[in-house]
Motif scaffolding. Structure first.
Motif, PDB file in Angstrom:
ATOM      1  N   PHE A  30     -20.260  -7.688  35.700  1.00 45.03           N
ATOM      2  CA  PHE A  30     -20.537  -8.881  36.506  1.00 45.03           C
ATOM      3  C   PHE A  30     -19.375  -9.059  37.469  1.00 45.03           C
ATOM      4  CE2 PHE A  30     -19.838 -13.202  37.787  1.00 45.03           C
ATOM      5  CZ  PHE A  30     -21.082 -13.533  38.292  1.00 45.03           C
ATOM      6  N   GLU A  31     -19.701  -9.359  38.734  1.00 42.21           N
ATOM      7  CA  GLU A  31     -18.667  -9.512  39.755  1.00 42.21           C
ATOM      8  C   GLU A  31     -18.976 -10.716  40.650  1.00 42.21           C
ATOM      9  OE1 GLU A  31     -15.727  -9.578  42.203  1.00 42.21           O
ATOM     10  OE2 GLU A  31     -15.724  -8.341  40.402  1.00 42.21           O
ATOM     11  N   PHE A  32     -17.946 -11.508  40.940  1.00 44.12           N
ATOM     12  CA  PHE A  32     -18.102 -12.678  41.799  1.00 44.12           C
ATOM     13  C   PHE A  32     -18.240 -12.286  43.269  1.00 44.12           C
ATOM     14  CE2 PHE A  32     -15.622 -14.026  38.089  1.00 44.12           C
ATOM     15  CZ  PHE A  32     -16.398 -15.081  37.632  1.00 44.12           C
ATOM     16  N   LYS A  61     -22.094   3.401  42.707  1.00 46.80           N
ATOM     17  CA  LYS A  61     -21.688   4.427  41.733  1.00 46.80           C
ATOM     18  C   LYS A  61     -22.645   4.450  40.542  1.00 46.80           C
ATOM     19  CE  LYS A  61     -17.400   2.797  41.549  1.00 46.80           C
ATOM     20  NZ  LYS A  61     -15.961   2.683  41.207  1.00 46.80           N
ATOM     21  N   GLN A  62     -23.806   3.842  40.722  1.00 49.20           N
ATOM     22  CA  GLN A  62     -24.880   3.827  39.724  1.00 49.20           C
ATOM     23  C   GLN A  62     -24.535   2.988  38.497  1.00 49.20           C
ATOM     24  OE1 GLN A  62     -27.720   5.190  40.913  1.00 49.20           O
ATOM     25  NE2 GLN A  62     -26.418   5.632  42.679  1.00 49.20           N
ATOM     26  N   HIS A  63     -23.703   1.961  38.659  1.00 48.88           N
ATOM     27  CA  HIS A  63     -23.436   1.043  37.569  1.00 48.88           C
ATOM     28  C   HIS A  63     -24.399  -0.136  37.624  1.00 48.88           C
ATOM     29  CE1 HIS A  63     -19.897   3.053  36.121  1.00 48.88           C
ATOM     30  NE2 HIS A  63     -19.259   2.933  37.266  1.00 48.88           N
ATOM     31  N   ASN A  64     -24.711  -0.663  36.456  1.00 44.57           N
ATOM     32  CA  ASN A  64     -25.562  -1.850  36.350  1.00 44.57           C
ATOM     33  C   ASN A  64     -24.673  -3.080  36.486  1.00 44.57           C
ATOM     34  OD1 ASN A  64     -27.551  -3.718  35.802  1.00 44.57           O
ATOM     35  ND2 ASN A  64     -27.584  -3.345  33.599  1.00 44.57           N
ATOM     36  N   VAL A  65     -24.689  -3.705  37.654  1.00 46.53           N
ATOM     37  CA  VAL A  65     -23.768  -4.799  37.947  1.00 46.53           C
ATOM     38  C   VAL A  65     -24.532  -6.004  38.510  1.00 46.53           C
ATOM     39  CG1 VAL A  65     -21.805  -5.544  39.366  1.00 46.53           C
ATOM     40  CG2 VAL A  65     -21.827  -3.255  38.355  1.00 46.53           C
ATOM     41  N   PHE A  66     -24.270  -7.165  37.917  1.00 48.80           N
ATOM     42  CA  PHE A  66     -24.791  -8.427  38.423  1.00 48.80           C
ATOM     43  C   PHE A  66     -23.708  -9.092  39.266  1.00 48.80           C
ATOM     44  CE2 PHE A  66     -26.919  -7.536  34.447  1.00 48.80           C
ATOM     45  CZ  PHE A  66     -28.259  -7.838  34.702  1.00 48.80           C
TER      46      PHE A  66
END
Length: 334
Positions: free
Chosen positions: A151-153, A164-169
């Motif tokens: 998770f990133e703001f 980079k194919q990461h699952n990020v919200f």
């Protein structure tokens, strides 16, 4: 990586009227003599760090009048927080990171976390404040059996991680994870060098509790204000809008059981080579060594030159920048 900017009023009335420490719960939060003007802090960034702030940033922190921020400290657990709680805006961080040297991707706590995630046999791991995905990269490479989630703001940083194919919200608050069927779904939640940046760090710890499975582990790293960092209380990076709070091991020891966690271990970062020049002189000056020994080691940077010749990366036995905490969710809040 960081919380969005909050208004001057955020948290101010609460702190000034209520002296209860958010971590240990005791009524021992008192104002210190450490008070700073936001306009002067921004001016220091420009003169000392060669940062150029936009007009937008100046307006955010100095209009209608430049606010004063005061550090409040808990005499029992050592937790400290500035009031008003003025967090860094996306515009502020864009300015201070423009030279590209702000973020160190090779973090000691990342390596520690890999060991603890492996030892606790975690399978689903969340990194809150994942930035561009450096820790997610490490998990993918070192622990291929782990499902890393971020998770990133900052939406731009989140996009880099997703590339980079990461699952990020991403979003203005990590609370959105509760709306993605993520509640109680993670074996580990990691929060690295983030608590000190956010307006309400206690709420972030409580959110981590809700996101963890029973017996899941919370892994955190923050600047250690009981270590050499305490000698740099007026450094720009230790002041709002960059850092809003200060932490030490006793803060977690007093606070985490209140939120349903049992501490597994606390570790201290050994002093890394890139901090030797700044930290070692002060560490020596405050050590129990005889003055003639300290003077000898200072002369012509003798100690630093010896360490450089040894080609060490970490100086073990000497505390560095961060304190690292691993705590297990117990469900027994006190």
């Amino acid at each position: 990586m960081f919380e969005p900017h909050q208004s001057v009023a955020t948290g101010a009335d609460h702190l000034l009227m209520d002296k209860t420490c958010g971590m240990c719960g005791c009524s021992t939060l008192e104002a210190t003599q450490e008070t700073f003007n936001l306009a002067e802090i921004l001016q220091r960034w420009q003169s000392e760090a060669q940062v150029t702030f936009t007009e937008v940033v100046w307006q955010q922190y100095t209009q209608p009048t430049p606010p004063q921020v005061t550090l409040y400290r808990c005499s029992k657990c050592g937790f400290a927080i500035f009031d008003p709680r003025l967090a860094g805006s996306s515009d502020f961080y864009e300015c201070i990171t423009s030279n590209g040297s702000y973020y160190n991707e090779d973090k000691w706590e990342f390596r520690q976390a890999v060991k603890d995630i492996r030892q606790n046999r975690c399978r689903r791991v969340l990194d809150i404040g994942c930035g561009s995905g450096y820790f997610l990269d490490l998990l993918r490479n070192r622990l291929p059996q782990v499902e890393p989630v971020g998770f990133e703001f900052n939406s731009d940083a989140a996009s880099v991680a997703r590339a980079k194919q990461h699952n990020v919200f991403d979003g203005p608050s990590a609370d959105i994870l509760l709306n993605t069927q993520a509640a109680e779904s993670f074996d580990a939640v990691c929060i690295f060098q983030l608590l000190e940046h956010v307006v309400d760090p206690v709420a972030l710890i409580q959110l981590a509790y809700r996101l963890l499975k029973p017996d899941g582990v919370l892994i955190m790293a923050v600047p250690d204000n009981a270590g050499p960092v305490k000698y740099f209380g007026t450094a720009l990076t230790e002041l709002p809008p960059h850092h809003l709070s200060r932490w030490r091991a006793s803060t977690f020891q007093a606070g985490l059981p209140r939120f349903g966690f049992e501490i597994q271990r606390i570790a201290y970062e050994p002093l890394p080579d890139f901090l030797w020049r700044d930290y070692l002189p002060l560490i020596l000056d405050h050590s129990a060594l005889p003055k003639f020994v300290v003077s000898s080691l200072h002369k012509n940077d003798r100690l630093l030159r010896v360490l450089r010749r040894l080609k060490l990366k970490w100086l073990y036995g000497v505390r560095g920048h961060s304190v690292y905490v691993v705590a297990k969710k117990t469900g027994r809040a006190t």
